[in-house]
Design an enzyme around this catalytic site. Structure first.
Site, PDB file in Angstrom:
ATOM      1  N   HIS A  82     -13.505  -4.644  10.252  1.00 28.81           N
ATOM      2  CA  HIS A  82     -12.484  -3.697  10.707  1.00 28.81           C
ATOM      3  C   HIS A  82     -12.671  -3.470  12.199  1.00 28.81           C
ATOM      4  CE1 HIS A  82      -9.761  -0.278  10.480  1.00 28.81           C
ATOM      5  NE2 HIS A  82     -10.601   0.357  11.279  1.00 28.81           N
ATOM      6  N   ASP A 161      -4.901   9.940   3.147  1.00 29.99           N
ATOM      7  CA  ASP A 161      -5.212   9.662   4.555  1.00 29.99           C
ATOM      8  C   ASP A 161      -3.945   9.476   5.379  1.00 29.99           C
ATOM      9  OD1 ASP A 161      -6.836   8.814   6.904  1.00 29.99           O
ATOM     10  OD2 ASP A 161      -5.765   6.947   6.530  1.00 29.99           O
ATOM     11  N   ARG A 168      -2.490  14.975  11.701  1.00 26.07           N
ATOM     12  CA  ARG A 168      -3.477  15.055  12.798  1.00 26.07           C
ATOM     13  C   ARG A 168      -2.834  14.616  14.104  1.00 26.07           C
ATOM     14  NH1 ARG A 168      -7.678  11.073  10.862  1.00 26.07           N
ATOM     15  NH2 ARG A 168      -8.516  11.303  12.949  1.00 26.07           N
ATOM     16  N   SER A 183     -11.330   8.764   7.571  1.00 25.34           N
ATOM     17  CA  SER A 183     -10.050   8.078   7.515  1.00 25.34           C
ATOM     18  C   SER A 183     -10.253   6.553   7.416  1.00 25.34           C
ATOM     19  CB  SER A 183      -9.250   8.449   8.773  1.00 25.34           C
ATOM     20  OG  SER A 183      -8.147   7.615   8.945  1.00 25.34           O
ATOM     21  N   LYS A 187     -10.070   3.988   3.565  1.00 26.59           N
ATOM     22  CA  LYS A 187      -9.242   2.788   3.366  1.00 26.59           C
ATOM     23  C   LYS A 187     -10.102   1.553   3.115  1.00 26.59           C
ATOM     24  CE  LYS A 187      -7.241   4.173   7.076  1.00 26.59           C
ATOM     25  NZ  LYS A 187      -6.488   4.643   8.231  1.00 26.59           N
TER      26      LYS A 187
END
Ligand code: URA
Length: 425
Positions: A82, A161, A168, A183, A187
């Protein structure tokens, strides 16, 4: 239980229980707690932080609001990667085939660009025919047959999320380490991988502007990982300049192809080898140096390159038909010297204005436009030689002035920053 008393507890800096956090997440997701109350909750979290335990509970509650992918039909060990988001970030297109060539599974869901950040799915969609929407069986079959498949993250992963992140954004509560960590990790955990390498970008073109904040975010994500029995490695990397030679969609796919054929921007190559090596090391449980040898071998013996072409074909992509915008302007270096900076945010903004930027998820973007740095960071350039190519479909105002502002050229090269800042595991 009442949201008002939970907010009061948070305000008094008392620790919240698992039940209180779950109550808040579940009832905000199903609409029983409104934006105003949730906004108050999030603002206090941003101000006061959350303990590790509270962050685990928050992550767990967000995961449990949606689907959790089951990758048990995939025969290979699946390793995920990621990126916290950078400019010119085509790294997944490169590490994916390398790691698959090292005999691990890459079963990945990626996103689209939003605002100034790029998205792997848009890059892949610039390849005519490339199928980013596959049913589970096809997704699993392609990973089993070819070692890699990347599809769009359309599944119902951690829907809490999505809703919390949007709020947010609206109330200026994005920049909170426990909120960012939960967050991202909700995922990642919902998407099934047991081994996760995070490219945590630091610098002007990233969420995390300094190493201290980035290190703290890394600690949170690693601890969340171990709470859920996931192995997480965070590689902190420099994002003060765009990555590689190009920024755009189709143009970054072309750069990925050239990378496998031997034209590699040095800092990008270093980053790709580092991330791939950590993925192979944790996926195979072998020493980092042994993993690095495998990764470099896969590049030298063309197995990674072959895997790249095999993967694109397996998802129906036709690289030969990929096209860039027909109009091209070349800008020359204004003086002799060394490139000491390429501004990531100005680059991203220019690309956005050329047509590759999207405000809402549904917006269509121009996949053909792009910016190519003929020379990159720390390279020597000569006055009046080609420096930047712009590929465009529509004229924009002040293009020349804006291109001039992207690159700083100085007569002396002072400190060359390494792209790899540190590794936290
Ligand atoms: N990326 C995410 O997915 N979540 C955040 O909060 C920040 C970056």
């Amino acid at each position: 239980m009442k949201i008002e008393s939970i907010i009061e507890k948070l305000n008094n800096k008392e620790k919240l229980t698992k039940e209180e956090i779950d109550y808040t997440v579940v009832n905000y997701t199903n609409g029983l707690i409104n934006d105003e109350k949730m906004g108050e909750f999030l603002k206090i979290v941003k101000e006061n932080g959350l303990s590790y335990e509270e962050t685990f509970y928050l992550t767990e509650s967000m995961i449990n609001t949606g689907e959790i992918l089951d990758l048990s039909n995939i025969e290979k060990t699946v390793v995920d990667k990621h990126s916290t988001g950078g400019v010119g970030d085509k790294v997944s297109l490169l590490v994916g085939p390398i790691v698959a060539a090292c005999n691990l599974g890459v079963a990945k869901m990626s996103g689209r660009s939003l605002g100034f950040t790029g998205g792997t799915i848009d890059k892949l969609e610039s390849i005519p025919g490339f199928n980013i929407n596959l049913e589970n069986e096809d997704f699993e079959r392609i990973v089993n047959e070819h070692g890699i498949c990347i599809i769009s993250a359309t599944k119902n992963l951690a829907p809490a999320d999505k809703k919390i992140y949007a709020l947010r954004d609206e109330i200026n509560a994005v920049e909170s380490i426990p909120l960012i960590a939960s967050s991202i990790m909700s995922k990642k955990i919902a998407s099934g991988a047991k081994f996760i390498v995070i490219d945590l970008k630091v610098g002007e073109g990233a969420f995390m502007k300094n190493i201290e904040e980035a290190s703290s975010l890394a600690e949170y994500m690693i601890k969340i990982g171990s709470y859920f029995k996931r192995k997480v490695v965070c590689v902190l990397t420099d994002m003060n300049s765009p990555l590689g030679f190009t920024v755009g969609n189709g143009i970054e796919v072309k750069e990925a192809e050239e990378f496998f054929n031997g034209k590699r921007e040095k800092r990008l190559e270093k980053l790709v080898i580092e991330l791939s090596s950590h993925m192979v090391s944790i996926g195979k449980n072998i020493k980092l140096e042994d993993a690095r040898r495998e990764v470099i071998n896969s590049l030298n013996n063309s197995s990674a390159k072959n895997k790249f072409y095999e993967w694109i074909s397996a998802q129906n992509g036709n690289l030969g038909k990929l096209s860039l915008a027909k109009n091209k302007l070349t800008f020359l270096a204004p003086k002799d010297g060394y490139i000491t900076k390429i501004d990531p945010l100005k680059t991203a903004k220019l690309l956005y204005d050329l047509g590759a930027g999207r405000l809402k998820k549904e917006d269509k973007i121009d996949l053909e436009v792009g910016i190519e740095f003929i020379h990159t960071l720390y390279e020597k350039v000569e006055e009046n030689t080609p420096l930047i190519n712009i590929y465009f479909n529509k004229k924009i105002e002040n293009l020349e002035e804006r291109v001039k502002e992207l690159i700083k050229i100085e007569s002396i090269l002072k400190d060359e920053k390494d792209i790899i800042i540190s590794v936290i595991k």
